[in-house]
Design a protein around this motif. Structure first.
Motif, PDB file in Angstrom:
ATOM      1  N   LEU A 178     -69.791  91.595  17.383  1.00 20.08           N
ATOM      2  CA  LEU A 178     -69.153  92.583  18.243  1.00 20.08           C
ATOM      3  C   LEU A 178     -67.649  92.378  18.204  1.00 20.08           C
ATOM      4  N   GLY A 179     -66.931  93.425  17.884  1.00 20.69           N
ATOM      5  CA  GLY A 179     -65.477  93.341  17.912  1.00 20.69           C
ATOM      6  C   GLY A 179     -64.906  92.645  16.691  1.00 20.69           C
ATOM      7  N   ARG A 180     -63.634  92.278  16.803  1.00 21.27           N
ATOM      8  CA  ARG A 180     -62.882  91.721  15.681  1.00 21.27           C
ATOM      9  C   ARG A 180     -62.829  90.198  15.764  1.00 21.27           C
ATOM     10  N   ALA A 181     -63.049  89.555  14.633  1.00 20.66           N
ATOM     11  CA  ALA A 181     -62.879  88.104  14.558  1.00 20.66           C
ATOM     12  C   ALA A 181     -61.406  87.780  14.336  1.00 20.66           C
ATOM     13  N   THR A 182     -60.914  86.734  14.977  1.00 22.98           N
ATOM     14  CA  THR A 182     -59.524  86.307  14.807  1.00 22.98           C
ATOM     15  C   THR A 182     -59.499  84.839  14.402  1.00 22.98           C
ATOM     16  N   LYS A 183     -58.305  84.336  14.118  1.00 24.10           N
ATOM     17  CA  LYS A 183     -58.164  82.928  13.774  1.00 24.10           C
ATOM     18  C   LYS A 183     -58.433  82.030  14.970  1.00 24.10           C
ATOM     19  N   CYS A 184     -58.258  82.571  16.168  1.00 21.98           N
ATOM     20  CA  CYS A 184     -58.456  81.770  17.384  1.00 21.98           C
ATOM     21  C   CYS A 184     -59.917  81.699  17.788  1.00 21.98           C
ATOM     22  N   ASP A 185     -60.642  82.772  17.601  1.00 21.17           N
ATOM     23  CA  ASP A 185     -62.052  82.765  17.971  1.00 21.17           C
ATOM     24  C   ASP A 185     -62.805  83.736  17.083  1.00 21.17           C
ATOM     25  N   GLY A 186     -64.109  83.604  17.090  1.00 22.57           N
ATOM     26  CA  GLY A 186     -64.942  84.477  16.281  1.00 22.57           C
ATOM     27  C   GLY A 186     -65.214  85.773  17.004  1.00 22.57           C
ATOM     28  N   PRO A 187     -65.968  86.678  16.361  1.00 20.43           N
ATOM     29  CA  PRO A 187     -66.326  87.925  17.020  1.00 20.43           C
ATOM     30  C   PRO A 187     -67.283  87.658  18.170  1.00 20.43           C
ATOM     31  N   ALA A 188     -67.371  88.601  19.084  1.00 18.48           N
ATOM     32  CA  ALA A 188     -68.265  88.456  20.219  1.00 18.48           C
ATOM     33  C   ALA A 188     -69.704  88.675  19.787  1.00 18.48           C
ATOM     34  N   ALA A 189     -70.620  88.238  20.628  1.00 17.64           N
ATOM     35  CA  ALA A 189     -72.041  88.466  20.402  1.00 17.64           C
ATOM     36  C   ALA A 189     -72.640  88.953  21.713  1.00 17.64           C
ATOM     37  N   GLU A 190     -73.699  89.746  21.587  1.00 16.24           N
ATOM     38  CA  GLU A 190     -74.326  90.286  22.786  1.00 16.24           C
ATOM     39  C   GLU A 190     -74.892  89.168  23.640  1.00 16.24           C
ATOM     40  N   GLY A 191     -74.726  89.285  24.951  1.00 19.50           N
ATOM     41  CA  GLY A 191     -75.211  88.260  25.871  1.00 19.50           C
ATOM     42  C   GLY A 191     -74.073  87.473  26.480  1.00 19.50           C
ATOM     43  N   LEU A 192     -74.410  86.395  27.177  1.00 23.03           N
ATOM     44  CA  LEU A 192     -73.433  85.568  27.870  1.00 23.03           C
ATOM     45  C   LEU A 192     -72.985  84.424  26.965  1.00 23.03           C
ATOM     46  N   ASP A 193     -71.677  84.317  26.757  1.00 21.84           N
ATOM     47  CA  ASP A 193     -71.119  83.269  25.905  1.00 21.84           C
ATOM     48  C   ASP A 193     -70.957  81.996  26.730  1.00 21.84           C
ATOM     49  N   LEU A 194     -71.759  80.972  26.426  1.00 27.97           N
ATOM     50  CA  LEU A 194     -71.704  79.710  27.151  1.00 27.97           C
ATOM     51  C   LEU A 194     -71.174  78.587  26.270  1.00 27.97           C
ATOM     52  N   SER A 195     -70.368  78.961  25.256  1.00 28.92           N
ATOM     53  CA  SER A 195     -69.888  77.948  24.321  1.00 28.92           C
ATOM     54  C   SER A 195     -69.011  76.910  25.013  1.00 28.92           C
ATOM     55  N   GLY A 196     -68.340  77.283  26.104  1.00 33.17           N
ATOM     56  CA  GLY A 196     -67.471  76.330  26.790  1.00 33.17           C
ATOM     57  C   GLY A 196     -68.089  75.710  28.015  1.00 33.17           C
ATOM     58  N   THR A 197     -69.339  76.034  28.292  1.00 36.30           N
ATOM     59  CA  THR A 197     -70.007  75.503  29.480  1.00 36.30           C
ATOM     60  C   THR A 197     -71.514  75.588  29.245  1.00 36.30           C
ATOM     61  N   ARG A 198     -72.288  75.532  30.315  1.00 37.85           N
ATOM     62  CA  ARG A 198     -73.751  75.664  30.225  1.00 37.85           C
ATOM     63  C   ARG A 198     -74.251  76.151  31.572  1.00 37.85           C
ATOM     64  N   GLN A 199     -75.499  76.584  31.589  1.00 40.61           N
ATOM     65  CA  GLN A 199     -76.087  76.995  32.861  1.00 40.61           C
ATOM     66  C   GLN A 199     -76.209  75.782  33.791  1.00 40.61           C
ATOM     67  N   ALA A 200     -75.986  76.011  35.073  1.00 37.15           N
ATOM     68  CA  ALA A 200     -76.111  74.930  36.052  1.00 37.15           C
ATOM     69  C   ALA A 200     -77.562  74.501  36.192  1.00 37.15           C
ATOM     70  N   THR A 201     -77.772  73.209  36.369  1.00 42.17           N
ATOM     71  CA  THR A 201     -79.118  72.705  36.626  1.00 42.17           C
ATOM     72  C   THR A 201     -79.480  72.952  38.086  1.00 42.17           C
ATOM     73  N   ARG A 202     -80.784  72.859  38.389  1.00 36.05           N
ATOM     74  CA  ARG A 202     -81.210  73.007  39.783  1.00 36.05           C
ATOM     75  C   ARG A 202     -80.608  71.908  40.646  1.00 36.05           C
ATOM     76  N   ALA A 203     -80.492  70.721  40.082  1.00 36.23           N
ATOM     77  CA  ALA A 203     -79.926  69.615  40.861  1.00 36.23           C
ATOM     78  C   ALA A 203     -78.483  69.902  41.243  1.00 36.23           C
ATOM     79  N   GLU A 204     -77.721  70.466  40.306  1.00 32.15           N
ATOM     80  CA  GLU A 204     -76.328  70.801  40.600  1.00 32.15           C
ATOM     81  C   GLU A 204     -76.227  71.900  41.652  1.00 32.15           C
ATOM     82  N   LEU A 205     -77.118  72.880  41.571  1.00 35.60           N
ATOM     83  CA  LEU A 205     -77.126  73.944  42.568  1.00 35.60           C
ATOM     84  C   LEU A 205     -77.531  73.409  43.936  1.00 35.60           C
ATOM     85  N   LEU A 206     -78.533  72.542  43.965  1.00 29.61           N
ATOM     86  CA  LEU A 206     -78.971  71.980  45.250  1.00 29.61           C
ATOM     87  C   LEU A 206     -77.862  71.161  45.895  1.00 29.61           C
TER      88      LEU A 206
END
Length: 272
Positions: A178-206
Motif C-alpha cells: 500500500l502506498g509508496r516505499a521510501t528509503k526510510c520505511d517500506g510501503p504500508a500493508a493492510e492491518g495494524l503495523d506493530l513493527s515498533g511494539t506488540r499487543q499488550a498481554t493480559r497481565a499488562e492490562l490487569l
C-alpha cells in the motif's frame, strides 16, 4: 488476517490495454499512469486523434514513461487485436448484444486465469466522448460494465482503466503493498503495523486496571459503591475495544501516575 478477494493465480501474461481512437493526449497519459500503478505495461493505441507521440501524454503520465515509450500505434482495431485470444470491451450498457457481461472484478479473475495459462488477452476502452461503438463491441468476447450509479454511469477513460487495473492486480492473488516505499520505511500493508511494539498481554492490562482503578477509588470517581462493578467493567471494556499495545499501556500508566502525582502535590499545597 484479511481474506483474499479472489482465488490466487500464478503470474502470467498481463492483458493489453487498448485505447480505441482516444481523443486527448492527457487522457492517454493518465491511463498510462493508472496502468503503471497496477502492473499493466502494454498500451496499444488505435488512431489517436491528436497524433503520436504526444508531449501532453508524457507530461500527464507523471513518470510512467516506459509505458508511453513502449506504446504501439495501430491503424485499425482489427490490426491491434490480431494476436489476442480473448478480448473484453468496456461499456456502460450492453447495447442489446447477446454477450456475457462481467463486472471489473469478474473480468479480472477471468483475465488472470487466462493469462496464467499463457493466453494473450486485452481490454478495449472507447473514445472519451462516445465510448466504444457497436462494431468494436461486436469483436469482443465479453462486455465489462462497472457497478455504478445507474443514473450517472459516466466514468472517464482514465478512471475506467484504473478500475480494471486495480481489479486485475487483486485477482492475481498477490498481496500488493500500500502506498509508496521510501528509503526510510517500506510501503504500508493492510492491518495494524506493530513493527515498533506488540499487543499488550493480559497481565499488562490487569496491572494497568489495578493502577487506574486504585486512583479512581482514591479520588472518588467510582461512586456510589453499588455502581462500582458496572463502572469498572465499562472502563475495562473500553481498553479491550481499543486493542491496546504494550506502548499504549506504558503511556496510560504514565498518564495515571502523572495525574495522581499532580493531584497529591496540589492537595498538599492547598493544605499548607
Amino acid at each position: 488476517m484479511p481474506k483474499s478477494r479472489a482465488k490466487s493465480h500464478p503470474v502470467g501474461f498481463a492483458p493489453a490495454v487498448i485505447l480505441v481512437e482516444p481523443q486527448l493526449g492527457e487522457n492517454i497519459g493518465f491511463a498510462a499512469r493508472a496502468m503503471a500503478n497496477f502492473g499493466l505495461t502494454e498500451l496499444r493505441l488505435i488512431a489517436p486523434r491528436d497524433g503520436w507521440p504526444s508531449d501532453r501524454a508524457r507530461a500527464a503520465a507523471a513518470g510512467a514513461d516506459a509505458i508511453i515509450d513502449a506504446a504501439t500505434v495501430y491503424p485499425s482495431l482489427e490490426a491491434a487485436i490480431g494476436d489476442l485470444t480473448f478480448l473484453l470491451a468496456t461499456t456502460a450498457r450492453p447495447r442489446g448484444m447477446v454477450k456475457p457481461v462481467l463486472t471489473p472484478a469478474g473480468a479480472a479473475r477471468d483475465l488472470a486465469a487466462r493469462g496464467a495459462k499463457g493466453e494473450r488477452t486485452g481490454v478495449m476502452f472507447g473514445p472519451e466522448r462516445s465510448g466504444l461503438d457497436n462494431d468494436a463491441i461486436s469483436l469482443a468476447d465479453t462486455i465489462v460494465t462497472a457497478p455504478v450509479n445507474p443514473s450517472f454511469a459516466a466514468l472517464s477513460l482514465p478512471q475506467t482503466v484504473l478500475l480494471v487495473g486495480y481489479e486485475w492486480l487483486q485477482a492475481r492473488g498477490s498481496q500488493p503493498s500500500l502506498g509508496r516505499a521510501t528509503k526510510c520505511d517500506g510501503p504500508a500493508a493492510e492491518g495494524l503495523d506493530l513493527s515498533g511494539t506488540r499487543q499488550a498481554t493480559r497481565a499488562e492490562l490487569l496491572a494497568l486496571f489495578k493502577h487506574l482503578e486504585s486512583e479512581l477509588d482514591r479520588c472518588g470517581f467510582l461512586r456510589p459503591p453499588e455502581k462500582r462493578p458496572t463502572m469498572v467493567r465499562a472502563i475495562r471494556n473500553m481498553f479491550h475495544r481499543m486493542g491496546a499495545t504494550e506502548q499504549d499501556v506504558r503511556t496510560w500508566r504514565g498518564i495515571v501516575a502523572s495525574l495522581s502525582g499532580s493531584n497529591r502535590r496540589k492537595g498538599k499545597g492547598e493544605g499548607s
